[in-house]
Design an enzyme around this catalytic site. Structure first.
Site, PDB file in Angstrom:
ATOM      1  CB  SER A   1      -0.959  -0.041   1.195  1.00 50.56           C
ATOM      2  OG  SER A   1      -1.906   0.992   1.138  1.00 50.56           O
TER       3      SER A   1
ATOM      4  CG  ASP B   1      -2.838   3.936  -1.480  1.00 53.36           C
ATOM      5  OD1 ASP B   1      -3.525   3.859  -2.516  1.00 53.36           O
ATOM      6  OD2 ASP B   1      -2.948   3.142  -0.528  1.00 53.36           O
TER       7      ASP B   1
ATOM      8  CG  ASP C   1      -2.917  -0.608  -2.447  1.00 50.83           C
ATOM      9  OD1 ASP C   1      -3.002   0.556  -2.013  1.00 50.83           O
ATOM     10  OD2 ASP C   1      -3.540  -1.562  -1.947  1.00 50.83           O
TER      11      ASP C   1
ATOM     12  CG  ASP D   1      -6.246   0.611  -0.840  1.00 54.04           C
ATOM     13  OD1 ASP D   1      -5.388   1.522  -0.744  1.00 54.04           O
ATOM     14  OD2 ASP D   1      -6.297  -0.349  -0.042  1.00 54.04           O
TER      15      ASP D   1
END
Length: 446
Positions: free
Chosen positions: A102, A241, A243, A245
């Site tokens: 993340s 961010d 990743d 999400d």
């Protein structure tokens, strides 16, 4: 308590502990065995990843473990986490796996899972996987080994899914946006999508090299985005961010617009349009000003534990469709099964276009109280911090200091070796003094 899984899967420093090739090999094998139970056909698993260099190693390890257990694998490559959730569902896979840490730096990595419906795994399934990890490694007979292929049309599928989350006539023509993709999983998809919708774009964080993910860019480093918005004269900035999400924004003046702000924009507009259902869900960390503003509008608001899986759980239990965290995890459950930075950004932009408002104008009814969070590194298990007598006493004193005027939270991170301390109060001096005193005690105890 889970032995391996944290609040968002498994995460840590590459090459240490659980984040090693040999453990991930066993993890893939365990997942394959759990999915194969009680069925005659081979299960199928999607694997996606972000752009960090260690993703190649863990992708190969997962693939080998799954195939050895008799599971078929589809390799998606670098894609946002919510895209893997969507593709797991639409491609009728039995599970999806994302290799990502993340918002963490490149030397961390992690593994998170999605069910066949594109939702985070439930506790029972995680427990079954953990039990299978402890069992001997399984290699099925050669004729039953799984097969591997790459999915070639994943990008186009996800772009069309994202565009379908807003009305067909919606465009971004006439808007100038700055996109910060954190050198992460949205680096190729987000610019394509927003250009297809007609936006004039300035892009940053779109040149991943395996080592620069989240490095001075993305939703945890908004300084570059804010400066670029001001310098370019853009209408607003959007930051994802690593990743994809999470999403945060800046207004035309470069001021930060966090997840609490975006929740307010969506909740207010959706209530007026009739789209809002049930209760809006925040977390224990959501700003008190958000709760007050929603209350003024007659919108019910509840707080879940920190973590998007707990927000999701509370939404399902309360029949709601909108929730999120200040960090930028937003859940629009009438459009996506999990937190989706791109889809959430489109929902906000659709509100602004429909109402003819700038981002700062859409926030005029929200008055947040001063709030600040600090992270204190903790060498041992971070959960032990909250049990130490001196820390517990300092927490009681801090809560007494802001009683009736604010709130104090101290919690171990579920994804990093830190203790997070948050203080909010109606007076910025009181807030800072209370935070400093409590943080000093925690640092001394670390």
């Amino acid at each position: 308590m889970s032995r391996y899984f944290g609040t968002d899967g498994i995460r840590g420093r590459v090459g240490q502990g659980l984040i090693s090739a040999d453990f991930v090999l066993r993890l893939g094998n365990a997942l394959g065995r759990v999915l194969a139970q009680g069925r005659d056909t081979r299960p199928m698993v999607l694997i996606g990843k972000d752009t960090r260099i260690s993703g190649y190693m863990f992708e190969s390890a997962l693939e080998a473990g799954l195939v050895a257990a008799g599971a078929d694998v589809q390799l998606i490559g670098p894609m946002p986490t919510p895209a893997i959730a969507f593709l797991t569902n639409t491609l009728r896979a039995d599970a999806g796996v994302v290799i990502s840490a993340s918002h963490n730096p490149h030397d961390d990595n992690g593994i998170k899972f999605f069910s066949a419906m594109g939702e985070k795994l439930d506790d029972a399934t995680e427990a079954a996987i953990e039990a299978a990890i402890e069992a001997p490694f399984l290699t099925v007979d050669s004729e039953y080994l799984g097969k591997v292929k790459r999915t070639r049309d994943a990008i186009g599928r996800y772009i069309e899914f994202s565009k379908a989350s807003v009305p067909r006539g919606f465009t971004l023509r006439g808007l100038k946006l700055v996109l910060d993709c954190a050198h992460g999983a949205t680096y190729h998809i987000a610019p394509m999508l927003f250009r297809e919708l007609g936006a004039e774009l300035v892009t940053i964080g779109v040149d991943p090299d395996g080592l620069n993910i989240n490095a001075g860019v993305g939703s945890t480093h908004l300084e570059t985005l804010a400066a670029t918005v001001r310098e370019s004269g853009a209408d607003l900035g959007i930051a994802f961010d690593g990743d994809g999400d999470r999403v945060l924004m800046t207004d035309a003046q470069g001021r930060t617009v966090d997840g609490d702000d975006l929740l307010y924009v969506l909740a207010r507009a959706w209530r007026a349009s009739g789209r809002l259902k049930g209760t809006v869900v925040g977390t224990l960390m959501s700003n008190y000003g958000l709760e007050q503003a929603l209350g003024t509008l007659g919108i019910p608001f509840i707080r879940a534990r920190v973590g998007d899986r707990y927000v999701h759980q509370a939404l399902v239990e309360s029949g709601g469709v909108l929730g999120g965290e200040a960090s930028g995890h937003l859940l629009c459950l009438d459009r996506a099964t999990t937190g989706d930075g791109i889809v959430s950004a489109l929902q906000v932009l659709e509100v602004l276009r429909h109402e003819g408002l700038t981002l700062s104008q859409a926030l005029l009814g929200l008055h947040k109280v001063p709030q600040k969070t600090v992270n204190v590194c903790w060498s041992g298990p971070a959960r032990a911090a909250v049990e130490m007598p001196e820390v517990r006493q300092a927490l009681v004193e801090a809560q007494a200091a802001v009683q009736g005027r604010g709130r104090v939270f101290l919690r171990p991170s579920g994804t990093e070796p830190v203790v997070r301390i948050t203080v909010e109060a109606d007076d910025v001096v009181l807030m800072q003094q209370t935070l400093d005193r409590l943080a000093d005690v925690v640092r001394d105890a670390a």
